[in-house]
Design an enzyme around this catalytic site. Structure first.
Site, PDB file in Angstrom:
ATOM      1  N   CYS A   1      22.093  -4.261  17.565  1.00 38.45           N
ATOM      2  CA  CYS A   1      21.986  -4.864  16.240  1.00 38.45           C
ATOM      3  C   CYS A   1      20.704  -5.684  16.050  1.00 38.45           C
ATOM      4  CB  CYS A   1      23.236  -5.687  15.943  1.00 38.45           C
ATOM      5  SG  CYS A   1      23.493  -5.982  14.158  1.00 38.45           S
TER       6      CYS A   1
ATOM      7  N   GLU B   1      28.735  -1.330  16.864  1.00 34.95           N
ATOM      8  CA  GLU B   1      28.819  -2.597  17.593  1.00 34.95           C
ATOM      9  C   GLU B   1      30.195  -3.258  17.430  1.00 34.95           C
ATOM     10  OE1 GLU B   1      26.403  -6.881  17.673  1.00 34.95           O
ATOM     11  OE2 GLU B   1      26.390  -5.653  15.864  1.00 34.95           O
TER      12      GLU B   1
ATOM     13  N   LYS C   1      22.972  -8.169  24.878  1.00 39.75           N
ATOM     14  CA  LYS C   1      22.134  -8.396  23.697  1.00 39.75           C
ATOM     15  C   LYS C   1      21.186  -9.573  23.905  1.00 39.75           C
ATOM     16  CE  LYS C   1      22.760  -8.838  18.653  1.00 39.75           C
ATOM     17  NZ  LYS C   1      23.810  -8.836  17.599  1.00 39.75           N
TER      18      LYS C   1
END
Length: 297
Positions: A155, A45, A118
């Site tokens: 993540c 990431e 995200k």
């Protein structure tokens, strides 16, 4: 009968705070992974620089760039086409006045298949992402690449079983999670690495799909409004098989190129035979649409 064989890879390296250096490292490791036979290669990431979310600093918004014409994406498109590999590319996206923690999925012919933004944005000491990133608006997506249908989340998304299930329900055959996680600045005794791995191993086992996680290593120090903040990223990148078993793993200090091969047709047969998707009861899951577990009507 032999099924569709796909080799997946997770990369792991320490970042500098220089974009060109980090992109060159990523390219070197992608080439190494390709030499080992990988078809789909995951880079960690926000690999273009330090994990800047340790601090709330307006200057760091200058690191964001628009999706279209992004120089790192363009460079890795050329690399993907040259090597014939799939590369998800994590980047800090500027979209007019919005900002996202995003990832572009590059197919093996260099085609940009689109982006995922995200969805779950953390906010805690050392991981102050809500200052920088709007919550993603793409929803959970599946990308049809040359080698497989893949789901990619980022993540903090990896802690949510709903995200993994949503991607597999849409046909994802492999899940990928680029990551930046390490020590906790407010509590040096807290080590989440085993918890972090077990959660994703559970996604693999609960959905009967392989899971690939790529994390960075190294110590990064960022000047914050309250002084210096330090995170030591713990690596431990890994590849899990469809029952959650670890088939390849890195340590917490060394650069790594992990590769594992899976027979997707064999896994598909196992997934269907196991009955997890046959016996689901979506009519009973309305409570999942609530925050408090009560107002589900």
């Amino acid at each position: 009968m032999e099924g569709r064989k796909v080799a997946v890879s997770a990369l792991q390296f320490a970042c500098t705070d220089d974009v060109s250096t980090n992109v060159a490292t990523a390219e070197r490791l992608v080439r190494s992974s390709h030499e080992k036979g990988a078809n789909i290669i995951l880079i960690q990431e926000l690999f273009e620089g330090y994990y800047f979310c340790q601090a709330q600093k307006a200057d760091f918004f200058q690191r964001a760039k628009p999706y279209k014409g992004h120089p790192t994406i363009l460079r890795l498109q050329k690399l993907a086409k040259e090597l014939g590999v799939v590369i998800p590319v994590s980047f800090f996206e500027e979209a007019n006045n919005a900002h996202y923690n995003s990832i572009a999925i590059i197919d093996a012919d260099g085609t940009d298949l689109g982006i995922y933004r995200k969805s779950h944005i953390p906010d805690g000491p050392g991981y102050q992402e809500k200052f920088y990133f709007n919550p993603g608006d793409t929803g959970f997506k599946v990308f049809q690449t040359k080698f497989a249908k893949i789901g990619v989340a980022i993540c903090w998304d990896q802690w949510f079983p709903e995200a993994a299930r949503a991607m597999v329900l849409q046909g994802a055959e492999i899940l990928f999670y680029p990551t930046a996680i390490g020590s906790e600045p407010q509590d040096q005794g807290l080590d989440s690495r085993d918890h972090w791995k077990r959660v994703m191993q559970g996604h693999a086992g609960a959905n009967v799909v392989p899971v690939v996680a790529s994390n960075r290593i190294g110590k990064e120090i960022i000047q914050t409004e309250h002084g210096k903040s330090e995170i030591t990223f713990y690596g431990n990148s890994f590849i899990a098989g469809p029952t959650g078993e670890i088939v390849a793993a890195a340590d917490d200090k060394e650069e790594a190129v992990l590769v594992a091969e899976f027979d997707l047709d064999k896994i598909k047969n196992k997934r269907h035979n196991w009955g997890l998707f046959r016996d689901r009861r979506p009519d009973l899951y309305k409570v999942l649409l609530t925050l408090d577990g009560i107002n589900s009507n």
